[in-house]
Design an enzyme around this catalytic site. Structure first.
Site, PDB file in Angstrom:
ATOM      1  N   LEU A   1      13.025 -35.594 -40.082  1.00  0.00           N
ATOM      2  CA  LEU A   1      13.586 -35.150 -40.709  1.00  0.00           C
ATOM      3  C   LEU A   1      15.271 -36.243 -39.886  1.00  0.00           C
ATOM      4  O   LEU A   1      14.766 -35.337 -38.300  1.00  0.00           O
ATOM      5  CB  LEU A   1      14.231 -33.629 -41.044  1.00  0.00           C
ATOM      6  CG  LEU A   1      12.738 -33.309 -41.782  1.00  0.00           C
ATOM      7  CD1 LEU A   1      12.626 -31.708 -41.981  1.00  0.00           C
ATOM      8  CD2 LEU A   1      12.902 -33.395 -43.587  1.00  0.00           C
ATOM      9  N   ASP A   2      16.590 -35.909 -40.321  1.00  0.00           N
ATOM     10  CA  ASP A   2      17.533 -36.300 -39.360  1.00  0.00           C
ATOM     11  C   ASP A   2      17.686 -34.730 -38.098  1.00  0.00           C
ATOM     12  O   ASP A   2      17.701 -33.625 -39.339  1.00  0.00           O
ATOM     13  CB  ASP A   2      18.610 -36.314 -40.846  1.00  0.00           C
ATOM     14  CG  ASP A   2      18.827 -37.577 -40.981  1.00  0.00           C
ATOM     15  OD1 ASP A   2      17.480 -38.366 -40.393  1.00  0.00           O
ATOM     16  OD2 ASP A   2      19.373 -38.145 -42.117  1.00  0.00           O
TER      17      ASP A   2
END
Length: 325
Positions: free
Chosen positions: A138-139
């Site tokens: 995930l960013d």
């Protein structure tokens, strides 16, 4: 920490004439093809007691296969005591709810303080796994659910399931603009041709499919529920920007504040102060990589997105009241 891997098997009738590396992939499905090929080339596998280092070697039924290899520990990264919000854990997998601001993997400008460093501290087997068992990311400023492998077998099966699109990942997002209906974006994603830190829809990119449905409409924004088929870098952010509905707070992809006309100071401040992309991995569903049980988890939408939703909802209801006055 090193891990000793030892297996024995006998080649079956149906494997007559198959290549050595293909047979190993059938016999030992807990390991990736690339890892098995590496072990063949390194002389870690014997056929009838003889070392065979050619992956394309043809095999015969009844041959005895012996695999004896060592998995070296990951030495490049430091184990660090960083709290993880663990939603579920057993001997094979960990599911975490990632907070905003926590980077998944060390990289340029961020050598430590990441989820990978935390995993190396959390369980000793992580050092024997590629990327400490991380199979998807995930960013930094995206929140929500991630699954992580604790064993080589679990990691192999999770990667295979991701590639086969057998893991369901659903997201909540708030985007700019009013969307009238759900749909899907089926556009390839690759590195931006001029902005090297950006991704973009490009013909030479990898296939990427994002499904979305409208959860709630406001005056100038929409709350969405999205589901990924593929898992490209920045996929939802790029796809939503591509259809001219960038995520609120995502300045990198055009999500600057766009308040509706006549918005009050509270909403103006709420939009202006929302400092990340409004994106949360809300649901994760998969078959357990070892025993096959269907498992599902949900992570509550974080407070910053809840508060912004309430402000947008209040603004929309206020406008409705004005129209009916």
């Amino acid at each position: 920490m090193t891990q000793q891997i030892t297996h024995e098997a006998v080649i079956d009738e149906h494997q007559f004439g198959m290549r050595f590396d293909q047979v190993l992939a059938e016999l030992f499905p807990d390991y990736s093809r690339s890892r098995l090929k590496e072990w063949i080339l390194s002389g870690n596998v014997t056929l009838d007691g003889k070392v065979v280092t050619k992956p394309r070697e043809k095999v015969l039924p009844g041959m005895a296969v012996h695999l004896n290899a060592v998995v070296e520990a990951e030495q490049r990264f430091e184990a660090q005591h960083i709290d993880l919000n663990i939603v579920y854990e057993d001997d094979d997998i960990i599911v975490i709810n990632k907070p905003m601001g926590l980077v998944v993997h060390p990289g340029a400008g961020k050598p430590d303080g990441t989820i990978l460093n935390a995993l190396l501290h959390h369980h000793k087997g992580a050092s024997s796994l590629a990327r400490a068992g991380i199979v998807h990311r995930l960013d930094k400023d995206t929140t929500g659910l991630m699954v992580i492998a604790k064993t080589i077998a679990a990691q192999t099966h999770l990667v295979t399931a991701l590639q086969a699109r057998n893991i369901t990942r659903e997201y909540e997002a708030i985007v700019n603009g009013v969307m009238t209906a759900g749909g899907l974006v089926d556009q390839p994603i690759g590195r931006h041709p001029t902005k090297r830190t950006h991704m973009a829809v490009v013909n030479s990119g990898k296939p990427a499919v994002t499904h979305y449905r409208v959860a709630e409409r406001f005056r100038l924004h929409t709350r969405l529920r999205l589901r990924l088929e593929s898992g490209r870098t920045h996929q939802i952010r790029v796809h939503m920007a591509h259809i001219r509905h960038p995520l609120v707070g995502d300045l990198q992809y055009g999500g600057r504040p766009r308040p509706p006309q006549g918005a009050n100071d509270e909403l103006l401040a709420g939009l202006r102060d929302f400092k990340r992309q409004a994106l949360h991995a809300v649901k994760l569903e998969l078959e357990h990589p070892i025993h096959g049980e269907l498992m599902s988890w949900e992570a509550p939408v974080p407070e910053d997105m809840v508060q912004l939703t309430e402000l947008l909802r209040k603004d929309a209801h206020g406008a409705d009241d004005d129209n009916h006055a």
